[in-house]
Write an enzyme that holds these catalytic residues in place. Sequence first.
Site, PDB file in Angstrom:
ATOM      1  N   ASP A 228       0.898  -1.218   0.192  1.00  0.00           N
ATOM      2  CA  ASP A 228      -0.072   0.089   0.117  1.00  0.00           C
ATOM      3  C   ASP A 228       0.675   1.172   0.064  1.00  0.00           C
ATOM      4  OD1 ASP A 228      -2.742   1.443   0.369  1.00  0.00           O
ATOM      5  OD2 ASP A 228      -1.448   2.240   2.282  1.00  0.00           O
TER       6      ASP A 228
ATOM      7  N   TYR B 110       2.879   9.909   0.875  1.00  0.00           N
ATOM      8  CA  TYR B 110       4.107   9.286   1.532  1.00  0.00           C
ATOM      9  C   TYR B 110       5.360   9.669   0.720  1.00  0.00           C
ATOM     10  CZ  TYR B 110       0.202   6.366   3.377  1.00  0.00           C
ATOM     11  OH  TYR B 110      -1.147   6.114   3.785  1.00  0.00           O
TER      12      TYR B 110
ATOM     13  N   LYS C  57      -3.750   6.000  -3.341  1.00  0.00           N
ATOM     14  CA  LYS C  57      -4.654   6.862  -2.797  1.00  0.00           C
ATOM     15  C   LYS C  57      -4.981   8.227  -3.970  1.00  0.00           C
ATOM     16  CE  LYS C  57      -3.977   5.050   1.494  1.00  0.00           C
ATOM     17  NZ  LYS C  57      -2.347   4.683   1.302  1.00  0.00           N
TER      18      LYS C  57
ATOM     19  N   GLY D 214      -2.241   0.674  11.158  1.00  0.00           N
ATOM     20  CA  GLY D 214      -1.905   1.206  12.555  1.00  0.00           C
ATOM     21  C   GLY D 214      -2.164   0.171  13.635  1.00  0.00           C
TER      22      GLY D 214
END
Length: 317
Positions: free
Chosen positions: A22, A27, A51, A201
């Site tokens: 991902d 990023y 994304k 997370g």
Amino acid sequence: MPDEQAHTVLTTAWDVGLRYFDTAPWYGFGSAEEHLGQALAGRPGLILSSKVGRVLRADIPPHPTQLTADGTPGFHTSSGLNVEYDYSYDGVMRSFEDSLRRLRVDRLDMLLIHDPDVVGVTVSDIMMRGGYRALDELRAQGVVGAIGAGMNQWEMPAEFIREGDFDVFLLAGRYTLLEQTSLEEFLPLCEARGVSIVIGGVYNSGVLAEPRAGARYNYSPASSEVLSRAQAIAAVCTRHGIPLKAAALQFPLAHPAVASVLVAGREPAHISENLQLMDVEIPPAFWAELKAEGLLHADAPVPASCGETFELWKPTI
């Protein structure tokens, strides 16, 4: 991170059997996608999600979200690009095309709306301004396999599910060993609609990796209440001889809506450690004690038996 180190981490992950990666324009402001493209593009079986919502441009100043409170950059990167938030039809299409170029691919398995809540963009905005229409068209054309959103909350994704036809959501930090706020409404909704979840997370920014003073939760220093809860969970782990990180990593995968769990690492050794943690046998008595102590939601699904084997990717998307 030096380019060579990034590529070593990626190729090590591939060599040990990981196939789902991902990323996002956010990023490294493009560098994460570039590293992935350079290291792994063209390999058979590669599964990619990226994304939309943050378009990268060289002709604009840094967006306030790129800066800390004192005006210094929040991320150290060699990228000369800055972020423009754009969830419109044209913005989604441009972001998608830019990602394909950086990743050196001609399609994506998943394309996710990224953090619209950060700048106050609503579900209605995205549905009405064309962002959803762009995603739906890309899916219909076959250049995107599945569409959804990636966020650090579950309430807005639940609204997305009710307003459109979505396949997958990346939920970061809201279904973990520390907190299961999404269990009562969001995850049942996903099950009912056949929507898959990728969990991010799992260590809640670090407090579930090492719950000590100064540990971080949700990207900020953990409160005393959060730290105390994490330490209580760690104490149960100690009584059962289980690494806290193993419990945190394995827990979300027991939910039937969860297709995969994301973990990251700066060193190849981190990848090896995570795989070893997935193999730790956790007895049912451990989960039972967490529930008895009120440290885990009573209805949370848990691994059914000692030594349950998890797939690194459940192909439900």
